[in-house]
Scaffold this motif. Structure first.
Motif, PDB file in Angstrom:
ATOM      1  N   THR A 247       0.826  -1.223   0.000  1.00  0.00           N
ATOM      2  CA  THR A 247       0.000   0.000   0.000  1.00  0.00           C
ATOM      3  C   THR A 247       0.857   1.269   0.000  1.00  0.00           C
ATOM      4  O   THR A 247       0.671   2.147  -0.863  1.00  0.00           O
ATOM      5  CB  THR A 247      -0.959  -0.004   1.205  1.00  0.00           C
ATOM      6  OG1 THR A 247      -1.798  -1.162   1.114  1.00  0.00           O
ATOM      7  CG2 THR A 247      -1.833   1.239   1.214  1.00  0.00           C
ATOM      8  N   PRO A 248       1.813   1.444   0.919  1.00  0.00           N
ATOM      9  CA  PRO A 248       2.651   2.663   0.835  1.00  0.00           C
ATOM     10  C   PRO A 248       3.541   2.670  -0.411  1.00  0.00           C
ATOM     11  O   PRO A 248       3.860   3.750  -0.938  1.00  0.00           O
ATOM     12  CB  PRO A 248       3.495   2.606   2.115  1.00  0.00           C
ATOM     13  CG  PRO A 248       3.452   1.187   2.557  1.00  0.00           C
ATOM     14  CD  PRO A 248       2.128   0.657   2.130  1.00  0.00           C
ATOM     15  N   LEU A 249       3.938   1.505  -0.916  1.00  0.00           N
ATOM     16  CA  LEU A 249       4.738   1.482  -2.141  1.00  0.00           C
ATOM     17  C   LEU A 249       3.944   2.039  -3.313  1.00  0.00           C
ATOM     18  O   LEU A 249       4.480   2.757  -4.173  1.00  0.00           O
ATOM     19  CB  LEU A 249       5.199   0.050  -2.451  1.00  0.00           C
ATOM     20  CG  LEU A 249       6.321  -0.508  -1.568  1.00  0.00           C
ATOM     21  CD1 LEU A 249       6.615  -1.954  -1.945  1.00  0.00           C
ATOM     22  CD2 LEU A 249       7.577   0.338  -1.703  1.00  0.00           C
ATOM     23  N   ARG A 253       4.846   5.339  -5.547  1.00  0.00           N
ATOM     24  CA  ARG A 253       4.961   5.322  -7.003  1.00  0.00           C
ATOM     25  C   ARG A 253       4.074   6.399  -7.634  1.00  0.00           C
ATOM     26  O   ARG A 253       4.471   7.069  -8.602  1.00  0.00           O
ATOM     27  CB  ARG A 253       4.585   3.943  -7.527  1.00  0.00           C
ATOM     28  CG  ARG A 253       4.714   3.837  -9.052  1.00  0.00           C
ATOM     29  CD  ARG A 253       4.987   2.436  -9.484  1.00  0.00           C
ATOM     30  NE  ARG A 253       5.434   2.372 -10.854  1.00  0.00           N
ATOM     31  CZ  ARG A 253       5.963   1.315 -11.429  1.00  0.00           C
ATOM     32  NH1 ARG A 253       6.155   0.216 -10.699  1.00  0.00           N
ATOM     33  NH2 ARG A 253       6.329   1.332 -12.683  1.00  0.00           N
ATOM     34  N   LEU A 254       2.849   6.531  -7.093  1.00  0.00           N
ATOM     35  CA  LEU A 254       1.968   7.583  -7.617  1.00  0.00           C
ATOM     36  C   LEU A 254       2.577   8.962  -7.401  1.00  0.00           C
ATOM     37  O   LEU A 254       2.497   9.844  -8.274  1.00  0.00           O
ATOM     38  CB  LEU A 254       0.599   7.485  -6.933  1.00  0.00           C
ATOM     39  CG  LEU A 254      -0.267   6.286  -7.337  1.00  0.00           C
ATOM     40  CD1 LEU A 254      -1.539   6.246  -6.483  1.00  0.00           C
ATOM     41  CD2 LEU A 254      -0.641   6.378  -8.816  1.00  0.00           C
ATOM     42  N   ALA A 255       3.180   9.143  -6.236  1.00  0.00           N
ATOM     43  CA  ALA A 255       3.803  10.446  -5.963  1.00  0.00           C
ATOM     44  C   ALA A 255       4.973  10.701  -6.904  1.00  0.00           C
ATOM     45  O   ALA A 255       5.207  11.838  -7.357  1.00  0.00           O
ATOM     46  CB  ALA A 255       4.266  10.502  -4.509  1.00  0.00           C
ATOM     47  N   SER A 256       5.732   9.636  -7.227  1.00  0.00           N
ATOM     48  CA  SER A 256       6.882   9.827  -8.117  1.00  0.00           C
ATOM     49  C   SER A 256       6.447  10.213  -9.528  1.00  0.00           C
ATOM     50  O   SER A 256       7.197  10.891 -10.248  1.00  0.00           O
ATOM     51  CB  SER A 256       7.729   8.553  -8.157  1.00  0.00           C
ATOM     52  OG  SER A 256       6.998   7.498  -8.766  1.00  0.00           O
ATOM     53  N   GLU A 257       5.257   9.765  -9.925  1.00  0.00           N
ATOM     54  CA  GLU A 257       4.770  10.125 -11.261  1.00  0.00           C
ATOM     55  C   GLU A 257       4.499  11.630 -11.371  1.00  0.00           C
ATOM     56  O   GLU A 257       4.444  12.171 -12.481  1.00  0.00           O
ATOM     57  CB  GLU A 257       3.491   9.344 -11.561  1.00  0.00           C
ATOM     58  CG  GLU A 257       3.681   7.830 -11.664  1.00  0.00           C
ATOM     59  CD  GLU A 257       4.543   7.439 -12.836  1.00  0.00           C
ATOM     60  OE1 GLU A 257       4.588   8.212 -13.835  1.00  0.00           O
ATOM     61  OE2 GLU A 257       5.193   6.367 -12.792  1.00  0.00           O
ATOM     62  N   MET A 258       4.293  12.303 -10.250  1.00  0.00           N
ATOM     63  CA  MET A 258       3.991  13.730 -10.273  1.00  0.00           C
ATOM     64  C   MET A 258       5.244  14.602 -10.184  1.00  0.00           C
ATOM     65  O   MET A 258       5.154  15.822 -10.124  1.00  0.00           O
ATOM     66  CB  MET A 258       3.061  14.075  -9.093  1.00  0.00           C
ATOM     67  CG  MET A 258       1.756  13.308  -9.133  1.00  0.00           C
ATOM     68  SD  MET A 258       0.713  13.686  -7.699  1.00  0.00           S
ATOM     69  CE  MET A 258      -0.625  12.535  -7.952  1.00  0.00           C
ATOM     70  N   MET A 259       6.411  13.949 -10.130  1.00  0.00           N
ATOM     71  CA  MET A 259       7.651  14.723 -10.026  1.00  0.00           C
ATOM     72  C   MET A 259       7.927  15.459 -11.342  1.00  0.00           C
ATOM     73  O   MET A 259       7.548  14.992 -12.426  1.00  0.00           O
ATOM     74  CB  MET A 259       8.827  13.795  -9.695  1.00  0.00           C
ATOM     75  CG  MET A 259       8.704  13.136  -8.325  1.00  0.00           C
ATOM     76  SD  MET A 259      10.041  11.984  -7.951  1.00  0.00           S
ATOM     77  CE  MET A 259      11.412  13.127  -7.867  1.00  0.00           C
ATOM     78  N   VAL A 260       8.593  16.597 -11.242  1.00  0.00           N
ATOM     79  CA  VAL A 260       8.881  17.418 -12.424  1.00  0.00           C
ATOM     80  C   VAL A 260       9.934  16.740 -13.270  1.00  0.00           C
ATOM     81  O   VAL A 260      10.666  15.848 -12.822  1.00  0.00           O
ATOM     82  CB  VAL A 260       9.344  18.820 -11.984  1.00  0.00           C
ATOM     83  CG1 VAL A 260       8.232  19.538 -11.248  1.00  0.00           C
ATOM     84  CG2 VAL A 260      10.612  18.716 -11.123  1.00  0.00           C
ATOM     85  N   GLU A 261      10.037  17.181 -14.530  1.00  0.00           N
ATOM     86  CA  GLU A 261      10.945  16.538 -15.483  1.00  0.00           C
ATOM     87  C   GLU A 261      12.398  16.702 -15.064  1.00  0.00           C
ATOM     88  O   GLU A 261      13.235  15.841 -15.355  1.00  0.00           O
ATOM     89  CB  GLU A 261      10.720  17.145 -16.869  1.00  0.00           C
ATOM     90  CG  GLU A 261      11.461  16.408 -17.973  1.00  0.00           C
ATOM     91  CD  GLU A 261      11.093  16.931 -19.343  1.00  0.00           C
ATOM     92  OE1 GLU A 261      11.777  16.549 -20.307  1.00  0.00           O
ATOM     93  OE2 GLU A 261      10.132  17.716 -19.440  1.00  0.00           O
TER      94      GLU A 261
END
Length: 438
Positions: A247-249, A253-261
């Motif tokens: 669950t936290p993983l 992962r979802l949070a990492s998808e929102m990281m800037v380029e």
């Protein structure tokens, strides 16, 4: 120290030892019965028969022998005095023609007859449909007197012998049945213990048999129940931890998808770490599951090898497949495919881009092997690699859970097979698996 030659033929199981014990006791009983009957029944009977025959012989010579014109020889004179139609007197020539030479000499009867007749006598016996007693009396050593014993036939099966044979057969059959009944709970206990050792938990065994066996069976049932409960608790605990970790993983992962380029390198590192952790969790779940969800069916090992090789064909590297004509065998296809996939995964991870998958058949077992061209493993570490949470990182360098080979070992053990690791002479590692046909 090697066991003695005769010791190899001594039965080892409790069943065969019990039957052998009963058979030995029965044999001793039979021998004692025969000796007892011979000494206290047969010997007095034959002594009485010998005495009666001796009286008949004495009567032939009690008034002397009258040899005259009517009876020219002693044989004729004695035959004229015989009142028993069965008794007959022969001279030496006539006795040979009548079969005296085929008669058996009996020292015991001869000694008794000599005592009864007051001189050296010889007794011989002809066995046949009727027992023939031949006597050479001391009063006329040149003649033979033949006395048939009507109703005495030693070639027939006597009631005593028949009785002892029937009693012996019934005793052996009863002993066999008793030993089998005593051995049945032990066989059940043995099969259940083997099942528990494979990770299976059968229903509680019935409490029957002797009091000692009932106590052992009851203790085994309690042990199996405790082990089953412990296994269920362990599986629940590990499954819960694995679920809670995923669950936290997923959130990370979802949070990492929102990281800037501009932070792409950080994103890639996080994603790789998440994938590694997810693979480790999957191995935990696979180790807990123990591949008990499927039953064994007839399958072709070459087909599994081809399926795995095709699935891994997109990897960067070369897969060489060498197949031997193998018969179908009983195994869990999903579990064995997992073994193949894990071995191929290890070969790609630790090798240098080349692996070979081969199949074998030695007449009794089917097998397959996976080889790579990596650095290999230190020989002293190979025996430890099948233990859970153990890795060969010193030789091959990797990050993981250390459960991959433990899962493989558990699956192969459940199939009553064998898995070994060895270093190749050309360099790299060779994993060999053997599975029984049934």
């Amino acid at each position: 120290m090697k066991p003695k030659f005769w010791w190899r033929f001594v039965p080892r199981s409790a069943f065969s030892q019990t039957v052998m014990l009963i058979g030995c006791l029965l044999l001793i009983n039979q021998l004692v019965s025969y000796v007892t009957v011979a000494v206290y029944v047969l010997k007095p009977s034959y002594q009485q028969i010998n005495q009666l025959i001796a009286r008949q012989v004495k009567l032939l010579f009690v008034d002397g022998i009258d040899i005259g014109r009517e009876h020219l020889t002693i044989v004729d004179a004695l035959n004229a005095k015989v009142h028993d139609d069965g008794m007959k007197i022969y001279n030496q020539q006539q006795a040979r023609e009548a079969g005296i030479e085929q008669a058996t000499y009996y020292g015991f009867w001869s000694a008794q007859m000599s005592e009864y007749l007051g001189g050296d006598a010889e007794v011989r016996v002809t066995h046949g449909s009727v027992l023939q007693i031949w006597i050479s009396p001391p009063q006329a050593p040149s003649i033979w007197i033949k006395v048939p014993l009507i109703g005495q036939n030693v070639s027939d099966l006597s009631p005593l012998t028949l009785y002892l044979m029937v009693i012996g057969a019934l005793s052996v059959a009863g002993g066999w049945w008793f030993a089998r009944q005593q051995n049945r709970p032990l066989r059940r206990l043995q099969k259940a213990a083997i099942a528990v050792s494979r990770g299976e938990f059968p229903e509680p065994l019935p409490l029957n048999g002797s009091s000692e066996i009932v106590e052992v069976t009851n203790a085994f049932n309690q042990m199996a129940h405790s082990m089953k409960q412990l296994e269920q608790d362990r599986a629940l605990l590990m499954a819960g931890i694995s679920h809670d970790l995923r669950t936290p993983l997923t959130r990370i992962r979802l949070a990492s998808e929102m990281m800037v380029e501009e932070d792409q390198y950080l994103k890639d590192g996080i994603v790789n770490d998440i994938e590694d952790m997810d693979a480790i969790i999957s191995q935990f779940i696979a180790y807990i599951r123990q591949d008990q969800e499927t039953s064994r069916e007839l399958g072709q090992i070459n087909k599994l090898i081809q399926d795995v090789a095709q699935a891994e064909a997109n990897r960067a590297g070369e897969i060489e497949v060498v197949l031997t004509d193998c018969p179908e065998a009983q195994f869990q296809a999903i579990a064995i495919k997992r073994v193949l996939s894990n071995l191929v995964e290890n070969a790609f991870r630790y090798g240098s881009g080349w692996i070979r998958i081969s199949s074998q058949f030695d007449g009794k077992r089917i097998g397959f092997s996976v080889e790579d061209n990596g650095p290999g493993i230190d020989e002293s570490q190979i025996t430890k690699l099948f233990q859970p949470f153990t890795q060969g990182d010193i030789a091959r360098g990797s990050v993981g859970s250390g459960l991959g080979l433990a899962i493989i070992k558990r699956i192969i053990d459940r199939h009553q097979g064998q898995v070994t690791l060895s270093n190749r002479a050309e360099g790299g590692l060779r994993a060999q698996v053997w599975l029984p046909l049934e």
